[in-house]
Design an enzyme around this catalytic site. Sequence first.
Site, short mmCIF file in Angstrom:
data_model
loop_
_atom_site.label_atom_id
_atom_site.label_comp_id
_atom_site.label_asym_id
_atom_site.label_seq_id
_atom_site.Cartn_x
_atom_site.Cartn_y
_atom_site.Cartn_z
N VAL A 11 -7.66 -20.26 22.95
CA VAL A 11 -7.01 -21.55 23.19
C VAL A 11 -7.94 -22.72 22.85
O VAL A 11 -7.55 -23.66 22.14
CB VAL A 11 -6.55 -21.65 24.67
CG1 VAL A 11 -6.18 -23.08 25.04
CG2 VAL A 11 -5.35 -20.73 24.89
N GLU A 150 -1.10 -24.75 27.97
CA GLU A 150 -0.95 -24.43 26.54
C GLU A 150 0.08 -23.32 26.37
O GLU A 150 0.08 -22.35 27.10
CB GLU A 150 -2.32 -24.01 25.98
CG GLU A 150 -2.31 -23.70 24.51
CD GLU A 150 -1.67 -24.83 23.70
OE1 GLU A 150 -2.12 -25.97 23.79
OE2 GLU A 150 -0.67 -24.56 22.98
N PHE A 151 0.93 -23.46 25.34
CA PHE A 151 1.99 -22.47 25.11
C PHE A 151 1.82 -21.72 23.81
O PHE A 151 2.71 -20.98 23.39
CB PHE A 151 3.36 -23.16 25.13
CG PHE A 151 3.69 -23.78 26.47
CD1 PHE A 151 4.26 -23.01 27.48
CD2 PHE A 151 3.41 -25.11 26.73
CE1 PHE A 151 4.55 -23.57 28.72
CE2 PHE A 151 3.69 -25.68 27.97
CZ PHE A 151 4.26 -24.90 28.96
N CYS A 262 -1.82 -12.94 28.54
CA CYS A 262 -1.06 -13.93 29.32
C CYS A 262 0.03 -13.34 30.23
O CYS A 262 -0.02 -13.51 31.44
CB CYS A 262 -0.46 -14.98 28.38
SG CYS A 262 -1.71 -16.03 27.66
N1 LIG Z 1 -4.81 -16.54 24.66
C1 LIG Z 1 -3.62 -17.09 24.69
O1 LIG Z 1 -2.72 -16.75 23.92
C2 LIG Z 1 -3.30 -18.17 25.70
C3 LIG Z 1 -2.15 -18.95 25.52
C4 LIG Z 1 -1.88 -19.96 26.44
C5 LIG Z 1 -2.72 -20.17 27.53
N2 LIG Z 1 -3.83 -19.37 27.68
C6 LIG Z 1 -4.72 -19.64 28.81
O2 LIG Z 1 -5.83 -20.37 28.32
C7 LIG Z 1 -7.01 -19.99 29.04
C8 LIG Z 1 -8.07 -19.51 28.05
O3 LIG Z 1 -7.58 -18.33 27.43
P1 LIG Z 1 -8.29 -17.71 26.14
O4 LIG Z 1 -7.44 -16.59 25.70
O5 LIG Z 1 -8.61 -18.81 25.18
O6 LIG Z 1 -9.64 -17.17 26.79
P2 LIG Z 1 -10.92 -16.57 26.02
O7 LIG Z 1 -11.46 -15.54 26.91
O8 LIG Z 1 -10.57 -16.25 24.61
O9 LIG Z 1 -11.91 -17.82 25.96
C9 LIG Z 1 -12.52 -18.39 27.08
C10 LIG Z 1 -13.88 -18.93 26.66
O10 LIG Z 1 -14.41 -19.72 27.71
C11 LIG Z 1 -15.83 -19.55 27.69
N3 LIG Z 1 -16.37 -20.06 28.96
C12 LIG Z 1 -16.36 -19.47 30.18
N4 LIG Z 1 -16.93 -20.27 31.09
C13 LIG Z 1 -17.30 -21.40 30.45
C14 LIG Z 1 -17.93 -22.62 30.86
N5 LIG Z 1 -18.28 -22.83 32.12
N6 LIG Z 1 -18.15 -23.57 29.93
C15 LIG Z 1 -17.80 -23.37 28.65
N7 LIG Z 1 -17.21 -22.23 28.19
C16 LIG Z 1 -16.95 -21.27 29.09
C17 LIG Z 1 -16.01 -18.08 27.42
O11 LIG Z 1 -17.31 -17.79 26.95
C18 LIG Z 1 -14.93 -17.84 26.37
O12 LIG Z 1 -15.42 -17.99 25.06
C19 LIG Z 1 -6.57 -18.94 30.05
O13 LIG Z 1 -6.30 -19.56 31.27
C20 LIG Z 1 -5.29 -18.41 29.46
O14 LIG Z 1 -4.40 -17.91 30.43
C21 LIG Z 1 -4.15 -18.39 26.79
#
Ligand SMILES: NC(=O)c1ccc[n+]([C@@H]2O[C@H](COP(=O)([O-])OP(=O)(O)OC[C@H]3O[C@@H](n4cnc5c(N)ncnc54)[C@H](O)[C@@H]3O)[C@@H](O)[C@H]2O)c1
Length: 470
Positions: A11, A150-151, A262
């Site tokens: 995201v 985010e969607f 998700c």
């Molecule tokens: N992946 C999807 O399709 C999607 C879609 C919509 C919403 N979301 C939501 O978005 C959020 C993130 O999901 P994602 O899939 O991108 O996660 P991800 O695991 O791919 O990425 C998260 C990142 O955050 C970093 N991180 C952790 N703690 C941190 C800090 N204190 N400072 C800076 N960076 C830090 C991690 O190292 C990692 O790279 C979640 O809540 C998820 O539910 C995800």
Amino acid sequence: MKISILGAGYVGLVSGACFADLGWDVTCVDIDSEKIALLNSGGLPIFEPGLEEIVSRNVQCGRLRFEDTLDEAVPASDIVFIAVGTPPLEDGRADTTSVAAAARDLALLLAGHTVVVIKSTVPVGTGAYISRVMSDANPKADFAIASNPEFLREGNAIRDFLEPDRIVVGTDDAAARDILHSLYAPFEQRDIPVVMTDQATAELIKYAANSFLATKVAFINEMADLCDQIGANVDDLARAVGLDARIGPSFLKPGPGYGGSCFPKDTLALAAQAQEADTPVRIVEAVVASNAHHIRRLVKKIAENCTDAWERLGVEDTSLWGKSVAVLGLAFKSNTDDIRYAASVVILPELMKHGARIRAYDPAAMENARAAMPGIECCASAAEALAGADVALILTEWPEFRGMDWSLLGPRMATPVLVDLRNLYEPADVAGDGVMYYSLGRPDALDIEREDGEQIVQMSDHRGGGSKAG
Ligand SMILES: NC(=O)c1ccc[n+]([C@@H]2O[C@H](COP(=O)([O-])OP(=O)(O)OC[C@H]3O[C@@H](n4cnc5c(N)ncnc54)[C@H](O)[C@@H]3O)[C@@H](O)[C@H]2O)c1
């Protein structure tokens, strides 16, 4: 407008690249310094179609940069997004530890009024909690909190971000609302609806949307199971039901249960929060149970389909023990390398427990799968996985698995058996290619060679062993 995004995952990275493409000045910050080093060397930590081009274009023109500390980016920012992970705790609640840690760190660095936007999917009340965390860490911090769930869907993330069905912004702060209005003005100018609401409602909207979609998936999977039992065709059913404008055709495709990072965690988190609020969401609880049951049932179905095929083909031992299973697709969906909560992660260890040897191929997720499932053999192509296999198992709907020529591939297998958990083929078409074909909620198509050498296709609906020649 200067923007920082904390968390450069699926995201954060996509959001950062797209905001930069819209002309804003963006710094993506991640505590994973290897990830940042990779990004700074021109690499990408995730597979996402179109992302490489948009990242490199914006890095080159100086609008997008990557850092592994908040120190420079946060004080210079007008808006700081938090896009870190919120995985499920054992009891199903969302773990907001990383969100709180990021908020605490950034609170110490704020210089001037800043809007802090939670993009991570978080339970209702998290905005208020994060506000307290920040004020405790730095009582002088001058900030407003907002929610902007985010969607985007992995595999289609760039398009989803730039052309969303809607944008949701929730805040109880009037000035923050104005700033976020300006941020999203380019979208509103293209008639993309921006739903402005309060913090709590925005937080709940994300869970409600994902739980509704998960409900559609679980529903059609139950219909597929029922079609299997009573001899109906789920594809025709889904088409007819989906043509009702009140229902719509999307998310009515049977498959191996919903997975990914998700739906599983968001349905659990909504159910857990509703329980805490003493208002159980019984439909969502049933969806969670239904999906878990469906995936478990598929393990049984795969074993039954194999036994049926091998019996018909005269194989002596019709158990999975020692058999080679060619798995096509490991990611939870096509066009991503993400295997978090993928069907493969549940189904393959179960098949291995039954003694099956797994030879798998996925166009993008091999590296993640190798780390998560060390017991599987990784193949460089579908053809390599299929060579000498006793059964082929389709788990992910990658486009390249749709158009495969089974008349060429079947003879290279030890037994030409295909179990398709994505309904990628028409039963009659693929059976004409000489494979015994099993899918979800549709007749099996069993290609049988008669004694006179003539090939006939049998369509079997598994009702009391009845079958009809086609
Ligand atoms: N992946 C999807 O399709 C999607 C879609 C919509 C919403 N979301 C939501 O978005 C959020 C993130 O999901 P994602 O899939 O991108 O996660 P991800 O695991 O791919 O990425 C998260 C990142 O955050 C970093 N991180 C952790 N703690 C941190 C800090 N204190 N400072 C800076 N960076 C830090 C991690 O190292 C990692 O790279 C979640 O809540 C998820 O539910 C995800």
